[in-house]
Design a protein around this motif. Structure first.
Motif, PDB file in Angstrom:
ATOM      1  N   THR A 247      13.176  58.414  79.597  1.00  0.00           N
ATOM      2  CA  THR A 247      13.496  58.156  80.954  1.00  0.00           C
ATOM      3  C   THR A 247      14.503  57.040  80.975  1.00  0.00           C
ATOM      4  OG1 THR A 247      11.128  59.106  81.465  1.00  0.00           O
ATOM      5  CG2 THR A 247      12.353  58.052  83.534  1.00  0.00           C
ATOM      6  N   LYS A 248      13.940  55.912  80.194  1.00  0.00           N
ATOM      7  CA  LYS A 248      14.873  54.484  80.295  1.00  0.00           C
ATOM      8  C   LYS A 248      16.304  55.069  79.801  1.00  0.00           C
ATOM      9  CE  LYS A 248      12.106  51.964  77.882  1.00  0.00           C
ATOM     10  NZ  LYS A 248      11.898  50.951  77.016  1.00  0.00           N
ATOM     11  N   ARG A 249      16.293  55.787  78.741  1.00  0.00           N
ATOM     12  CA  ARG A 249      17.830  56.288  78.140  1.00  0.00           C
ATOM     13  C   ARG A 249      18.366  57.010  79.184  1.00  0.00           C
ATOM     14  NH1 ARG A 249      16.572  59.333  73.130  1.00  0.00           N
ATOM     15  NH2 ARG A 249      15.393  57.166  72.533  1.00  0.00           N
ATOM     16  N   PHE A 250      17.835  57.859  79.931  1.00  0.00           N
ATOM     17  CA  PHE A 250      18.616  58.586  80.947  1.00  0.00           C
ATOM     18  C   PHE A 250      19.134  57.612  81.832  1.00  0.00           C
ATOM     19  CE2 PHE A 250      18.689  60.843  85.226  1.00  0.00           C
ATOM     20  CZ  PHE A 250      19.775  61.620  84.592  1.00  0.00           C
ATOM     21  N   LEU A 251      18.139  56.779  82.425  1.00  0.00           N
ATOM     22  CA  LEU A 251      18.437  55.755  83.417  1.00  0.00           C
ATOM     23  C   LEU A 251      19.988  54.959  83.067  1.00  0.00           C
ATOM     24  CD1 LEU A 251      15.116  54.347  84.815  1.00  0.00           C
ATOM     25  CD2 LEU A 251      16.931  55.921  86.128  1.00  0.00           C
ATOM     26  N   VAL A 252      19.865  54.541  81.504  1.00  0.00           N
ATOM     27  CA  VAL A 252      21.145  53.732  81.037  1.00  0.00           C
ATOM     28  C   VAL A 252      22.341  54.439  80.905  1.00  0.00           C
ATOM     29  CG1 VAL A 252      21.791  52.780  79.155  1.00  0.00           C
ATOM     30  CG2 VAL A 252      19.661  52.156  79.542  1.00  0.00           C
ATOM     31  N   SER A 253      22.154  55.885  80.649  1.00  0.00           N
ATOM     32  CA  SER A 253      23.413  56.821  80.749  1.00  0.00           C
ATOM     33  C   SER A 253      23.895  56.980  82.044  1.00  0.00           C
ATOM     34  CB  SER A 253      23.094  58.075  80.214  1.00  0.00           C
ATOM     35  OG  SER A 253      23.899  59.146  80.399  1.00  0.00           O
ATOM     36  N   PHE A 254      22.804  57.350  82.897  1.00  0.00           N
ATOM     37  CA  PHE A 254      23.075  57.417  84.388  1.00  0.00           C
ATOM     38  C   PHE A 254      24.005  56.231  84.891  1.00  0.00           C
ATOM     39  CE2 PHE A 254      21.722  56.910  88.928  1.00  0.00           C
ATOM     40  CZ  PHE A 254      22.305  58.065  89.426  1.00  0.00           C
ATOM     41  N   PHE A 255      23.418  55.121  84.510  1.00  0.00           N
ATOM     42  CA  PHE A 255      23.942  53.771  85.033  1.00  0.00           C
ATOM     43  C   PHE A 255      25.570  53.853  84.860  1.00  0.00           C
ATOM     44  CE2 PHE A 255      25.698  49.559  84.375  1.00  0.00           C
ATOM     45  CZ  PHE A 255      25.061  48.993  85.406  1.00  0.00           C
ATOM     46  N   PHE A 256      25.899  54.334  83.516  1.00  0.00           N
ATOM     47  CA  PHE A 256      27.268  54.120  83.212  1.00  0.00           C
ATOM     48  C   PHE A 256      28.165  55.422  84.000  1.00  0.00           C
ATOM     49  CE2 PHE A 256      25.829  51.677  79.611  1.00  0.00           C
ATOM     50  CZ  PHE A 256      26.734  50.608  79.699  1.00  0.00           C
ATOM     51  N   TYR A 257      27.910  56.746  83.901  1.00  0.00           N
ATOM     52  CA  TYR A 257      28.381  57.627  84.271  1.00  0.00           C
ATOM     53  C   TYR A 257      28.528  57.536  85.817  1.00  0.00           C
ATOM     54  CZ  TYR A 257      24.714  61.023  84.816  1.00  0.00           C
ATOM     55  OH  TYR A 257      23.440  61.896  85.466  1.00  0.00           O
ATOM     56  N   ASN A 258      27.240  57.132  86.454  1.00  0.00           N
ATOM     57  CA  ASN A 258      27.433  57.270  88.026  1.00  0.00           C
ATOM     58  C   ASN A 258      28.444  56.051  88.269  1.00  0.00           C
ATOM     59  OD1 ASN A 258      25.959  57.922  90.518  1.00  0.00           O
ATOM     60  ND2 ASN A 258      25.829  55.900  90.446  1.00  0.00           N
ATOM     61  N   MET A 259      28.549  55.093  87.742  1.00  0.00           N
ATOM     62  CA  MET A 259      29.524  53.912  87.937  1.00  0.00           C
ATOM     63  C   MET A 259      30.849  54.534  88.298  1.00  0.00           C
ATOM     64  SD  MET A 259      30.587  50.700  85.786  1.00  0.00           S
ATOM     65  CE  MET A 259      28.989  50.418  85.327  1.00  0.00           C
ATOM     66  N   PHE A 407      39.658  52.320  83.071  1.00  0.00           N
ATOM     67  CA  PHE A 407      38.656  51.722  83.017  1.00  0.00           C
ATOM     68  C   PHE A 407      37.497  52.783  83.428  1.00  0.00           C
ATOM     69  CE2 PHE A 407      35.259  50.152  86.030  1.00  0.00           C
ATOM     70  CZ  PHE A 407      34.345  49.500  85.121  1.00  0.00           C
ATOM     71  N   LEU A 408      37.551  53.476  84.522  1.00  0.00           N
ATOM     72  CA  LEU A 408      36.754  54.416  84.654  1.00  0.00           C
ATOM     73  C   LEU A 408      36.640  55.690  83.690  1.00  0.00           C
ATOM     74  CD1 LEU A 408      37.401  55.080  88.637  1.00  0.00           C
ATOM     75  CD2 LEU A 408      35.764  53.577  87.315  1.00  0.00           C
ATOM     76  N   ALA A 409      37.826  55.966  83.129  1.00  0.00           N
ATOM     77  CA  ALA A 409      37.301  56.715  81.933  1.00  0.00           C
ATOM     78  C   ALA A 409      36.584  56.425  80.656  1.00  0.00           C
ATOM     79  CB  ALA A 409      38.774  57.148  81.433  1.00  0.00           C
ATOM     80  N   PHE A 410      36.643  55.149  80.459  1.00  0.00           N
ATOM     81  CA  PHE A 410      36.047  54.430  79.453  1.00  0.00           C
ATOM     82  C   PHE A 410      34.220  54.388  79.639  1.00  0.00           C
ATOM     83  CE2 PHE A 410      34.074  50.236  77.960  1.00  0.00           C
ATOM     84  CZ  PHE A 410      34.003  50.627  76.597  1.00  0.00           C
ATOM     85  N   ILE A 411      34.090  54.256  80.903  1.00  0.00           N
ATOM     86  CA  ILE A 411      32.635  54.099  81.432  1.00  0.00           C
ATOM     87  C   ILE A 411      32.014  55.552  81.092  1.00  0.00           C
ATOM     88  CG2 ILE A 411      32.613  52.118  82.315  1.00  0.00           C
ATOM     89  CD1 ILE A 411      32.619  53.293  84.975  1.00  0.00           C
ATOM     90  N   PHE A 412      32.823  56.587  81.713  1.00  0.00           N
ATOM     91  CA  PHE A 412      32.158  58.079  81.431  1.00  0.00           C
ATOM     92  C   PHE A 412      32.036  58.171  80.006  1.00  0.00           C
ATOM     93  CE2 PHE A 412      34.307  59.031  85.776  1.00  0.00           C
ATOM     94  CZ  PHE A 412      33.204  59.559  86.389  1.00  0.00           C
ATOM     95  N   VAL A 413      32.944  57.780  78.927  1.00  0.00           N
ATOM     96  CA  VAL A 413      32.444  58.102  77.534  1.00  0.00           C
ATOM     97  C   VAL A 413      31.562  57.367  77.409  1.00  0.00           C
ATOM     98  CG1 VAL A 413      33.489  57.538  75.439  1.00  0.00           C
ATOM     99  CG2 VAL A 413      34.997  58.116  77.221  1.00  0.00           C
ATOM    100  N   LEU A 414      31.167  56.050  77.583  1.00  0.00           N
ATOM    101  CA  LEU A 414      29.886  55.467  77.358  1.00  0.00           C
ATOM    102  C   LEU A 414      28.503  56.109  77.896  1.00  0.00           C
ATOM    103  CD1 LEU A 414      30.641  51.579  78.212  1.00  0.00           C
ATOM    104  CD2 LEU A 414      30.425  52.733  75.879  1.00  0.00           C
ATOM    105  N   GLY A 415      28.573  56.712  79.031  1.00  0.00           N
ATOM    106  CA  GLY A 415      27.511  57.365  79.806  1.00  0.00           C
ATOM    107  C   GLY A 415      27.184  58.582  78.879  1.00  0.00           C
ATOM    108  N   LEU A 416      28.292  59.291  78.458  1.00  0.00           N
ATOM    109  CA  LEU A 416      28.250  60.672  77.665  1.00  0.00           C
ATOM    110  C   LEU A 416      27.688  60.411  76.327  1.00  0.00           C
ATOM    111  CD1 LEU A 416      28.801  63.691  77.331  1.00  0.00           C
ATOM    112  CD2 LEU A 416      31.124  62.987  76.501  1.00  0.00           C
TER     113      LEU A 416
END
Length: 435
Positions: A247-259, A407-416
């Motif tokens: 759950t925590k890992r999903f929240l971290v991923s969601f934080f980045f791609y939702n940004m 910048f947005l493309a970069f944070i999508f990569v982090l979330g992925l």
């Protein structure tokens, strides 16, 4: 309470129908265009005076969004815990609905001479809208069984898209056919549209307010008032989250791609208006196209998640989002902008509906603390929106919008990359001792 009761499920979806007009008319369509044309200096340029500072109007819009979401990200975990302890989840939801809708009424008084009123009313409307969503989302695991989360979430978003498009079309008739309304000017038509959002939002919200349960107060014996025990409830849920690594890992991923998702949704219209100088009618038609495709995308994602699993489906959607941001850097024509908007529309509905249902599947089974848990989801949503729109505004102020897209493309990569470490079984269940 009884789950999968049709009247309650239908009423829950109706709040998407009620509140989504704010997201479309105020955030994405009419208000950003009205803001761009109104928040200008005496020479008609984009640099305006606000609180003694000279600010680019696109950056000011972005900073207003950032402040609203930062505020909600800070207070909602506390309010969610208080709502769980007191059993007053619906009351909190009602408060934010009325705050947001009445603030939309305040936008009627926004003109070139009253920039501060416009920014204040817009910011409060965002606080009201985003504050209500956490309590609304928290009902999902209470009213439905897990096997219905994906399709119910998609259904809610779909109803929101349909309802908001209907109201937007009505508002567009005031702009396109002003003679039907006594020959009103475009500025008045825009300001009346803000009033229609308030009336629609409050009116249709009465349906979920009538059918959704109030909530059950905590049966734990504790001393002190709601606020003190709310902090205790928050501490308890935080401790539980420490035993929920997926759950925590999903929240971290969601934080980045939702940004990235939220920043594109809040700033996309301004990109077409300020960067490409597209006519207002073209922008609004694009937004309508985007909403229609979002309906298709939400249902397609729900069907695909039943075959592939949730995180694999979200990963595919994120690949497309990365392509959207990189492609946006090279967009210069109206036709190219339409193609980009079509891609955004298709993946927008899917990522929103599937993220909500995926998180609901990752909660401990039969937990009574749904508002507290969803307040952390909402905090990730709002903090990421705050950070994304703030950084986007800073980059725009310093070097223009196109560099912000990279910048947005970069944070999508982090979330992925983080999402790929989460298993993608069709039905999640994470016990408190989960791995």
């Amino acid at each position: 309470m009884e789950k999968n009761k049709p009247s309650i499920l239908n009423a829950w979806c109706m709040y998407d129908w009620a509140n989504s007009v704010h997201a479309l008319v105020i955030v994405s369509a009419i208000f950003p265009i009205y803001f761009s044309n109104t928040a200008v200096n005496a020479q008609g340029g984009p640099d305006v005076e606000f609180l003694g500072l000279t600010v680019n109007n696109s950056a000011l819009f972005s900073f207003a969004v950032s402040f609203a979401f930062l505020f909600i990200a800070v207070v909602n975990p506390i309010l969610g815990a208080i709502a769980d302890f007191s059993g007053q989840k619906k009351r909190f939801m009602q408060f934010f609905v009325y705050l947001g809708a009445l603030s939309c009424l305040g936008l009627y008084f926004f003109d070139r001479e009253h920039l501060t009123i416009g920014i204040l009313a817009f910011t409060l409307s965002l606080i009201g809208w985003s504050g209500s969503i956490v309590f609304y989302n928290a009902y999902l695991p209470e009213i439905a069984t897990e096997n219905r989360f994906d399709k119910l979430s998609a259904r809610g978003f779909t109803m929101g898209y349909v309802g908001s498009v209907l109201l937007l079309i009505f508002n567009l008739t005031m702009l396109i056919k002003p003679e039907w309304y006594g020959g009103i000017d475009s500025g008045t038509a825009c300001r009346i549209s803000f009033v229609t959002v308030a009336v629609w939002w409050i009116g249709f919200a009465q349906i979920p307010f009538y059918y959704l349960p109030n909530g059950t107060p905590s049966n734990e014996a504790r001393t002190g008032g709601w606020i003190w025990n709310g902090f205790r409830e928050l501490k308890k849920v935080l401790a539980e989250l420490n035993h929920l690594p997926i759950t925590k890992r999903f929240l971290v991923s969601f934080f980045f791609y939702n940004m990235g998702v939220q920043t594109v949704m809040y700033i996309g219209t301004l990109f077409g208006s300020n960067e490409l100088h597209l006519p207002d009618n073209a922008l609004i038609v694009t937004i309508l196209l985007l909403q229609i495709l979002a309906i298709v995308g939400a249902y397609f994602a729900a069907v695909l998640s039943g075959k592939w699993g949730n995180t694999k489906t979200i990963a595919l959607i994120l690949f497309i989002w990365i392509g959207v941001c990189v492609s946006g850097y090279f967009v210069y024509t109206e036709l190219e902008f339409y193609g980009l908007a079509a891609m955004i529309g298709f993946v927008m509905g899917g990522v929103q509906s599937l993220s909500r249902s995926t998180y609901a599947k990752l909660l401990p089974e039969n937990t009574p603390d749904t508002a507290s848990y969803f307040s952390f989801y909402d905090a990730c949503d709002k903090f990421s929106t705050f950070l994304g729109t703030t950084i986007f505004g800073i980059i725009t102020q310093l070097s223009g919008m196109r560099n912000s897209l990279l910048f947005l493309a970069f944070i999508f990569v982090l979330g992925l990359l983080i999402l790929r470490r989460i298993p993608s079984q069709k039905i999640y269940r994470t016990p408190l001792s989960g791995t």
